[in-house]
Write a protein that holds these residues in place. Structure first.
Motif, PDB file in Angstrom:
ATOM      1  N   GLU A   1       0.750  -0.868  -0.087  1.00  0.00           N
ATOM      2  CA  GLU A   1      -0.396   0.220   0.097  1.00  0.00           C
ATOM      3  C   GLU A   1       0.871   1.542  -0.279  1.00  0.00           C
ATOM      4  O   GLU A   1       0.107   2.713   0.050  1.00  0.00           O
TER       5      GLU A   1
ATOM      6  N   THR B   1       4.108   3.792  -2.064  1.00  0.00           N
ATOM      7  CA  THR B   1       5.424   3.368  -3.527  1.00  0.00           C
ATOM      8  C   THR B   1       6.267   4.439  -2.901  1.00  0.00           C
ATOM      9  O   THR B   1       5.149   5.620  -2.951  1.00  0.00           O
TER      10      THR B   1
ATOM     11  N   THR C   1      -0.839   7.195 -11.326  1.00  0.00           N
ATOM     12  CA  THR C   1      -1.583   7.700 -10.595  1.00  0.00           C
ATOM     13  C   THR C   1      -2.872   7.783 -11.381  1.00  0.00           C
ATOM     14  O   THR C   1      -4.752   6.792 -11.421  1.00  0.00           O
TER      15      THR C   1
ATOM     16  N   MET D   1      -3.262   0.467  -5.519  1.00  0.00           N
ATOM     17  CA  MET D   1      -1.546   0.128  -5.802  1.00  0.00           C
ATOM     18  C   MET D   1      -1.297  -0.664  -7.012  1.00  0.00           C
ATOM     19  O   MET D   1      -0.166  -0.308  -7.662  1.00  0.00           O
TER      20      MET D   1
END
Length: 382
Positions: free
Chosen positions: A89, A91, A103, A252
């Motif tokens: 969860e 990075t 994202t 993620m």
């Protein structure tokens, strides 16, 4: 030259690059681009040197050095009571900009709508459009640059994939509150497939007894959220380009698919140094007082000028109105101040899709006292 079709035909050079170049050409004090002019902690520099000298100079693991992800998880629990699995969860990214890019690219499909709030950081809109998404620009309410949540609800449609928020807010210095997050939480609960992308790079730079309202503080909201952070902002090392992103494991996994092909990994020695540096909590808990002192110094030094300060409760940017001084457009005013008075700023219209001009300029006060006082003397003479 071969013919090709630009994917961003209306995008030119970033206003930050333009104003910094102009500042250099005219030997101006550069309060435009947001970077400190004081040194990074000597302890942190020594840690980087230690790890480089000890041979940690090759690729890091793609998600980031485990020690750093574990230290971040510990910090998130301490600050927000948020339990993040460092393996799945968290990075580490090449700055917050890469985290935002990955994202949006991973999660926004063609024709998806993304709600964002003007004035908005200038990288948001182009990345949405690169993905074929549709930016839906809503305007923050003045004078406090707050969000009209009733307007947000009216603009959430079946095509809305994501809402982007930014707190503390660049460029205005406004901050979201617990009540804002509760309103956002209610909207997210009504739309379980809606994603929230929260740009929190100035999380530690918050003033006037405000508490940082991270999406991670709200368990239900966190389940639909991606939060982005920046060590460059936190440790006065913007040139290192080290940030991180936090999201539920399923989300993620999609973000990492992009990360592995954009940068793959981030500087190994710097990651190890930051992991060790974070173990001393005072290395980041003292930041609010540190930067509030600089903001207060800047405001005190310009109090007799013709500029009017817009309330700033976070970031290291102060917006000033020049309505009492000139009716020039803000871009023209920024150029005039740089070329004629040797002080560079950013016109706030650059952060609006429609280039709305409220005669506001953004000044960075992440500077030494000497620089702040010198800049203030210039502003007081105008």
């Amino acid at each position: 030259m071969p013919k090709f079709k630009s994917k961003l035909p209306d995008v030119g050079t970033s206003i930050f690059s333009v104003m910094s170049k102009m500042a250099q050409e005219h030997s101006a004090i550069n309060l435009s681009q947001g970077f400190p002019d004081f040194e990074v902690s000597g302890d942190l520099i020594r840690l980087v040197n230690k790890y480089m000298s000890n041979g940690f100079n090759q690729y890091a693991p793609m998600p980031g050095i485990p020690a750093l992800r574990e230290q971040i998880a510990s910090m998130l629990k301490y600050r927000f009571n948020y339990l993040a699995d460092p393996e799945t969860e968290i990075t580490i990214t090449s700055g917050a900009t890469e985290a935002l890019f990955n994202t949006i690219t991973a999660l926004v499909a063609p024709d998806d709508e993304v709600i964002l709030f003007d004035p908005a950081y200038d990288s948001y809109d182009p990345v949405i459009r690169l993905c074929g998404g549709v930016p839906v620009h809503l305007t923050l309410k003045q004078p406090d640059f707050s969000i009209n949540w009733d307007e947000v609800e009216k603009n959430v449609t079946a095509r809305t994939r994501m809402i982007m928020i930014n707190t503390p807010h660049n460029p205005t210095g406004s901050v979201l509150t617990g009540e804002d997050m509760r309103r956002l939480d209610k909207i997210a609960m009504k739309h379980p497939d809606l994603l929230i992308l929260s740009d929190e790079v100035y999380e530690h730079i918050i003033f006037d007894n405000f508490t940082h309202a991270s999406v991670l503080r709200y368990p239900a909201l966190a389940d639909q959220s991606i939060a982005v952070f920046s060590f460059g902002k936190t440790f006065h090392a913007t040139g290192w380009k080290v940030g991180y992103v936090v999201a539920p494991a399923g989300i993620m996994a999609e973000i990492r698919k992009l990360h592995q092909f954009v940068t793959f990994s981030v500087n190994t020695a710097v990651q190890l140094a930051i992991a060790e540096f974070l173990k001393t909590e005072s290395n980041y808990t003292q930041l609010p007082a540190f930067y509030q002192q600089k903001r207060d110094l800047f405001l005190n030094q310009i109090k007799d000028s013709g500029f009017t300060a817009i309330p700033c409760h976070g970031t290291y940017f102060q917006s000033l109105s020049y309505k009492n001084l000139s009716d020039r457009p803000d871009t023209e005013m920024a150029e005039y101040l740089t070329k004629t008075h040797s002080i560079a700023s950013i016109p706030i219209s650059a952060f609006y899709k429609n280039r709305r001009d409220d005669k506001l300029l953004r000044f960075c006060f992440a500077k030494s006292e000497e620089t702040i006082e010198k800049a203030a003397r210039i502003l007081c003479r105008i």
